[in-house]
Design a protein around this motif. Structure first.
Motif, PDB file in Angstrom:
ATOM      1  N   MET A 110       0.992  -1.164   0.256  1.00 58.07           N
ATOM      2  CA  MET A 110       0.081   0.051   0.103  1.00 58.07           C
ATOM      3  C   MET A 110       0.811   1.177   0.014  1.00 58.07           C
ATOM      4  O   MET A 110       2.040   1.273   0.634  1.00 58.07           O
ATOM      5  CB  MET A 110      -0.714   0.040   1.241  1.00 58.07           C
ATOM      6  N   SER A 111       0.517   2.036  -0.821  1.00 56.79           N
ATOM      7  CA  SER A 111       1.254   3.262  -0.837  1.00 56.79           C
ATOM      8  C   SER A 111       0.442   4.594  -0.540  1.00 56.79           C
ATOM      9  O   SER A 111      -0.899   4.486  -0.258  1.00 56.79           O
ATOM     10  CB  SER A 111       1.613   3.555  -2.289  1.00 56.79           C
ATOM     11  N   LYS A 112       0.968   5.626  -0.226  1.00 60.79           N
ATOM     12  CA  LYS A 112       0.375   6.904   0.153  1.00 60.79           C
ATOM     13  C   LYS A 112       0.619   7.904  -0.861  1.00 60.79           C
ATOM     14  O   LYS A 112       1.817   8.154  -1.332  1.00 60.79           O
ATOM     15  CB  LYS A 112       0.802   7.330   1.396  1.00 60.79           C
ATOM     16  N   ILE A 113      -0.278   8.688  -1.298  1.00 60.37           N
ATOM     17  CA  ILE A 113      -0.025   9.703  -2.182  1.00 60.37           C
ATOM     18  C   ILE A 113      -0.582  11.128  -1.584  1.00 60.37           C
ATOM     19  O   ILE A 113      -1.517  11.214  -0.837  1.00 60.37           O
ATOM     20  CB  ILE A 113      -0.808   9.687  -3.725  1.00 60.37           C
ATOM     21  N   ALA A 114      -0.050  12.413  -1.996  1.00 60.84           N
ATOM     22  CA  ALA A 114      -0.822  13.278  -1.752  1.00 60.84           C
ATOM     23  C   ALA A 114      -0.682  14.509  -2.831  1.00 60.84           C
ATOM     24  O   ALA A 114      -0.110  14.376  -3.912  1.00 60.84           O
ATOM     25  CB  ALA A 114       0.154  14.056  -0.464  1.00 60.84           C
ATOM     26  N   PHE A 115      -1.713  15.151  -2.985  1.00 64.97           N
ATOM     27  CA  PHE A 115      -2.196  16.190  -4.060  1.00 64.97           C
ATOM     28  C   PHE A 115      -3.017  17.448  -3.467  1.00 64.97           C
ATOM     29  O   PHE A 115      -3.135  17.395  -2.287  1.00 64.97           O
ATOM     30  CB  PHE A 115      -2.881  15.553  -5.207  1.00 64.97           C
ATOM     31  N   LYS A 116      -2.859  18.571  -4.292  1.00 64.11           N
ATOM     32  CA  LYS A 116      -3.353  19.784  -3.868  1.00 64.11           C
ATOM     33  C   LYS A 116      -4.520  20.236  -4.851  1.00 64.11           C
ATOM     34  O   LYS A 116      -4.448  19.905  -6.161  1.00 64.11           O
ATOM     35  CB  LYS A 116      -2.372  20.842  -3.440  1.00 64.11           C
ATOM     36  N   MET A 117      -5.389  20.901  -4.376  1.00 64.35           N
ATOM     37  CA  MET A 117      -6.329  21.398  -5.355  1.00 64.35           C
ATOM     38  C   MET A 117      -6.885  22.739  -4.775  1.00 64.35           C
ATOM     39  O   MET A 117      -6.242  23.201  -3.610  1.00 64.35           O
ATOM     40  CB  MET A 117      -7.669  20.505  -5.106  1.00 64.35           C
ATOM     41  N   LYS A 118      -7.628  23.501  -5.314  1.00 64.03           N
ATOM     42  CA  LYS A 118      -8.006  25.116  -4.937  1.00 64.03           C
ATOM     43  C   LYS A 118      -9.589  25.077  -4.947  1.00 64.03           C
ATOM     44  O   LYS A 118     -10.277  24.856  -5.509  1.00 64.03           O
ATOM     45  CB  LYS A 118      -7.431  25.815  -5.925  1.00 64.03           C
ATOM     46  N   LEU A 119      -9.815  25.570  -3.671  1.00 67.87           N
ATOM     47  CA  LEU A 119     -11.265  25.928  -3.439  1.00 67.87           C
ATOM     48  C   LEU A 119     -11.482  27.398  -3.676  1.00 67.87           C
ATOM     49  O   LEU A 119     -10.739  28.146  -3.614  1.00 67.87           O
ATOM     50  CB  LEU A 119     -11.682  25.514  -1.987  1.00 67.87           C
ATOM     51  N   ASN A 120     -12.747  27.798  -4.343  1.00 68.75           N
ATOM     52  CA  ASN A 120     -13.049  28.933  -4.566  1.00 68.75           C
ATOM     53  C   ASN A 120     -13.146  29.703  -3.327  1.00 68.75           C
ATOM     54  O   ASN A 120     -13.808  29.147  -2.348  1.00 68.75           O
ATOM     55  CB  ASN A 120     -14.238  29.043  -5.455  1.00 68.75           C
TER      56      ASN A 120
END
Length: 104
Positions: free
Chosen positions: A1-11
């Motif tokens: 099992m791996s772990k990933i991270a990412f970002k997004m933008k909320l208005n």
């Protein structure tokens, strides 16, 4: 099992709406994510910048960001498109993050 991270933008101004929509996540979307091996999925908000920081565990190579062909995912993206930064297909603009430190 791996772990990933990412970002997004909320208005701006949509923190409570984002929280409300996710507190009522559709059962069919939750089931899809689990079937695809995605678990321990958490999203944080930096209120100063409106950046959403997501981290999830995944079995295999499939993350939540790799499910663009699924009808349920497309409907969720359309549902969320009015409150966050999106691509032309309504998918959230998602930027992968590189792990630079981990402590067990």
């Amino acid at each position: 099992m791996s772990k990933i991270a990412f970002k997004m933008k909320l208005n701006a101004g949509f923190k409570e709406e984002y929280k409300q929509r996710h507190s009522e996540i559709w059962p069919e979307l939750r089931d899809l994510l689990k079937r695809k091996g995605i678990s321990d999925y958490t999203i944080f908000l930096d209120e100063e910048t409106n950046i959403l920081f997501a981290v999830q565990k995944q079995e295999g190579a499939t993350s939540s960001q790799d499910l663009s062909d699924d009808t349920v995912v497309k409907k969720w993206w359309a549902y969320m498109a009015d409150i966050m930064e999106t691509n032309p297909d309504n998918s959230p603009v998602s930027i992968p993050l590189t792990e630079v430190f981990h402590m067990d």
